[in-house]
Design an enzyme around this catalytic site. Sequence first.
Site, short mmCIF file in Angstrom:
data_model
loop_
_atom_site.label_atom_id
_atom_site.label_comp_id
_atom_site.label_asym_id
_atom_site.label_seq_id
_atom_site.Cartn_x
_atom_site.Cartn_y
_atom_site.Cartn_z
N PHE A 162 40.28 38.67 32.19
CA PHE A 162 39.19 39.16 31.33
C PHE A 162 39.66 40.17 30.30
O PHE A 162 39.03 40.33 29.26
CB PHE A 162 38.10 39.81 32.20
CG PHE A 162 38.42 41.22 32.62
CD1 PHE A 162 38.09 42.30 31.80
CD2 PHE A 162 39.10 41.50 33.81
CE1 PHE A 162 38.42 43.60 32.15
CE2 PHE A 162 39.43 42.79 34.16
CZ PHE A 162 39.10 43.85 33.33
N LYS A 186 42.06 27.72 30.69
CA LYS A 186 40.93 28.16 31.54
C LYS A 186 40.79 29.66 31.34
O LYS A 186 41.49 30.45 31.98
CB LYS A 186 41.25 27.80 33.00
CG LYS A 186 40.06 27.54 33.89
CD LYS A 186 39.10 28.69 34.02
CE LYS A 186 39.61 29.83 34.81
NZ LYS A 186 38.78 31.06 34.71
N SER A 239 45.16 38.95 38.63
CA SER A 239 45.43 39.82 39.77
C SER A 239 46.50 39.20 40.68
O SER A 239 46.74 37.99 40.66
CB SER A 239 44.13 40.05 40.55
OG SER A 239 43.65 38.81 41.02
N CYS A 294 47.17 45.93 31.90
CA CYS A 294 48.25 45.81 32.88
C CYS A 294 49.41 46.71 32.50
O CYS A 294 50.32 46.92 33.29
CB CYS A 294 48.72 44.37 33.00
SG CYS A 294 49.59 43.83 31.55
N GLU A 395 46.50 49.06 42.63
CA GLU A 395 45.99 49.05 41.25
C GLU A 395 44.48 49.31 41.28
O GLU A 395 43.75 48.66 42.03
CB GLU A 395 46.26 47.67 40.63
CG GLU A 395 45.77 47.56 39.21
CD GLU A 395 45.95 46.16 38.63
OE1 GLU A 395 45.37 45.20 39.20
OE2 GLU A 395 46.66 46.01 37.63
P1 NAD Z 1 41.58 37.73 38.18
O1 NAD Z 1 42.75 37.44 39.04
O2 NAD Z 1 40.29 38.06 38.84
O3 NAD Z 1 41.27 36.48 37.20
C1 NAD Z 1 42.30 35.85 36.47
C2 NAD Z 1 41.94 34.38 36.30
O4 NAD Z 1 41.87 33.77 37.60
C3 NAD Z 1 40.58 34.18 35.65
O5 NAD Z 1 40.68 33.09 34.76
C4 NAD Z 1 39.67 33.89 36.82
O6 NAD Z 1 38.59 33.05 36.46
C5 NAD Z 1 40.57 33.22 37.82
N1 NAD Z 1 40.20 33.53 39.22
C6 NAD Z 1 39.58 34.65 39.67
N2 NAD Z 1 39.42 34.58 41.02
C7 NAD Z 1 39.94 33.40 41.41
C8 NAD Z 1 40.08 32.77 42.68
N3 NAD Z 1 39.66 33.32 43.81
N4 NAD Z 1 40.69 31.55 42.72
C9 NAD Z 1 41.13 30.96 41.60
N5 NAD Z 1 41.01 31.53 40.36
C10 NAD Z 1 40.43 32.72 40.27
O7 NAD Z 1 42.03 38.90 37.17
P2 NAD Z 1 41.11 39.69 36.15
O8 NAD Z 1 40.26 40.62 36.91
O9 NAD Z 1 40.48 38.76 35.19
O10 NAD Z 1 42.23 40.51 35.34
C11 NAD Z 1 42.73 41.74 35.77
C12 NAD Z 1 44.05 41.59 36.48
O11 NAD Z 1 44.98 40.93 35.61
C13 NAD Z 1 44.70 42.92 36.83
O12 NAD Z 1 45.27 42.82 38.10
C14 NAD Z 1 45.76 43.08 35.76
O13 NAD Z 1 46.85 43.92 36.12
C15 NAD Z 1 46.20 41.67 35.57
N6 NAD Z 1 46.86 41.46 34.28
C16 NAD Z 1 48.20 41.26 34.31
C17 NAD Z 1 48.89 41.09 33.12
C18 NAD Z 1 50.38 40.86 33.13
O14 NAD Z 1 50.93 40.45 32.12
N7 NAD Z 1 51.07 41.12 34.23
C19 NAD Z 1 48.20 41.11 31.90
C20 NAD Z 1 46.81 41.30 31.91
C21 NAD Z 1 46.15 41.47 33.13
#
Ligand code: NAD
Length: 511
Positions: A162, A186, A239, A294, A395
């Site tokens: 997000f 996606k 995540s 992140c 985190e």
């Molecule tokens: P998230 O893991 O909740 O969602 C990421 C993606 O996975 C979304 O498209 C979501 O729809 C999907 N998703 C969510 N839950 C799922 C599940 N149970 N099964 C399958 N797919 C699922 O992450 P978020 O809250 O959108 O983003 C924040 C996280 O992203 C933080 O942990 C942050 O550190 C990380 N992040 C990392 C980087 C990097 O480059 N390392 C960059 C940006 C964000």
Amino acid sequence: MTTQVPDSGERTDVPILSHWIDGHPVEVLPEHTGPVHDPSTGAVIARVPRGGAAEVDAAVTAARRAFPGWRDTPLMARSQIFFAFRELVYRHREELAALITRDHGKTSPDALGEVMRGLETVEFACGLPVHLAGLNTPNVSTKVDAHTLRQPLGVAAGITPFNFPVMVPMWIYPIALACGNTFVWKPSSHTPGATQLQAELWKEAGLPDGVFNVVYGGREAVNAILEHPGIDAIQFVGSTPVGRHVFETGTRHGKRVGAYTAAKNAMIVLPDADMELAADSAVAAGYGSAGERCMAQTLVIAVGDAAERLLPLMEQRIGRLKIGPGMDPDVDMGPIYSAEHRASIIDWIDKGVAEGAELVHDGRPFHVAGHPDGYFLGVTLFDHVKPEMEIYREEIFGPVLGIVRATTFDEALSMINGHQYGNGTAIFTTDGGAARRFELEVDVPMIGINVPIPVPAGYLSFGGTRGSAFGDLKMRGEDGVRFFTQQKMVTVRWPEPGRREALSLVFPGNR
Ligand code: NAD
């Protein structure tokens, strides 16, 4: 499309977003959608499709159909489309930024900064033919030459978070497409507003239908991507638990997977640092975008007496921060992106207090006048955070910054190297020798020296280590090209009439 949706909260007449498959929007019934909220008011502003296996299959079918034509499109013709897309994104940058702010809550300049940092990777992709060039070695054996070539894998997918609804996808799809793959994206359902515009700009730039597709959805859509036999490679950003699931399931289904995940970044402040710069940097990197980056620095490891001088300077700056709706030009920090996430950050602050960290600044009791239902929080500063505390280890992804006290540089360094996460890090010092040692000995790939948010330039690779990344290659840059291509090694002999060697079963040597 706008329609009446019975369960959409305060507003029922809101736009319904569409999937994008084979170059066209694909509308869905209202009952197959979920709400999108404006975090500064709590109001429902749109509805986003809840796609699943059927929509993923339709997108993959379109992408597979488009693949041979796109793969065989000459590199220079592909590049022209990228140049056109670059111009269109630049022209629409304010519009994209406004959509980011509306859904996410980050301030307008921050959202514009996101678009521009995404654009850097599009610009890198404009020149990708250079990076796709292979090696050519004449005469590796008698009358035998060798060359290498890089070819696309097929259909690639991107699953994105997000917090950067434009920049992070722009770190993935330009490289995948420029390498000759077709693509299924996606996006996150929390911040989908800028998605369709990106698809429309690709079409306007001349990308053939089916090369770029979008399917909205959550777990069901992601699992369909992980298991679909028509998908060859996946890059995920999000995540750590979901990233681990994506990596393990995707690789089990024979796909190439890179997952770039959570972080708990720490900056070291040595006693000789420019303390004004360190205080500016800690406050900017800790609270910018409400800590929902992140690359946020959420731990400040102050060495020796550094904390005594740093803390009052940080408090001065915290006292001047303005928090409000991201569209407001005077605001430094916007709301948290969702009500649930706001509640989880408050739980983390409660936990920090219970664990014995010293609460210097409490962001919990905070309201913005005229926005009673917005997801606002103030900024929180803890001192005396310790490695055994959960608020040190985990985190939080919110505006919560912790100061950790270390006696020596070595102790500070071993804290960073021993953390479960390793995404970005920084050191603040005027001692070149200490900075050099840090660069060589810290076990974190993205390093800032007197730079608090060391996001590498768009032509370089991006990614962490330990619990912050799964897979061998990073995203973007040189690693991105390797990730989205297969290299072939070709050994060539052109027989000369009348000079054929005798049959031999001996393993051929290069002589
Ligand atoms: P998230 O893991 O909740 O969602 C990421 C993606 O996975 C979304 O498209 C979501 O729809 C999907 N998703 C969510 N839950 C799922 C599940 N149970 N099964 C399958 N797919 C699922 O992450 P978020 O809250 O959108 O983003 C924040 C996280 O992203 C933080 O942990 C942050 O550190 C990380 N992040 C990392 C980087 C990097 O480059 N390392 C960059 C940006 C964000």
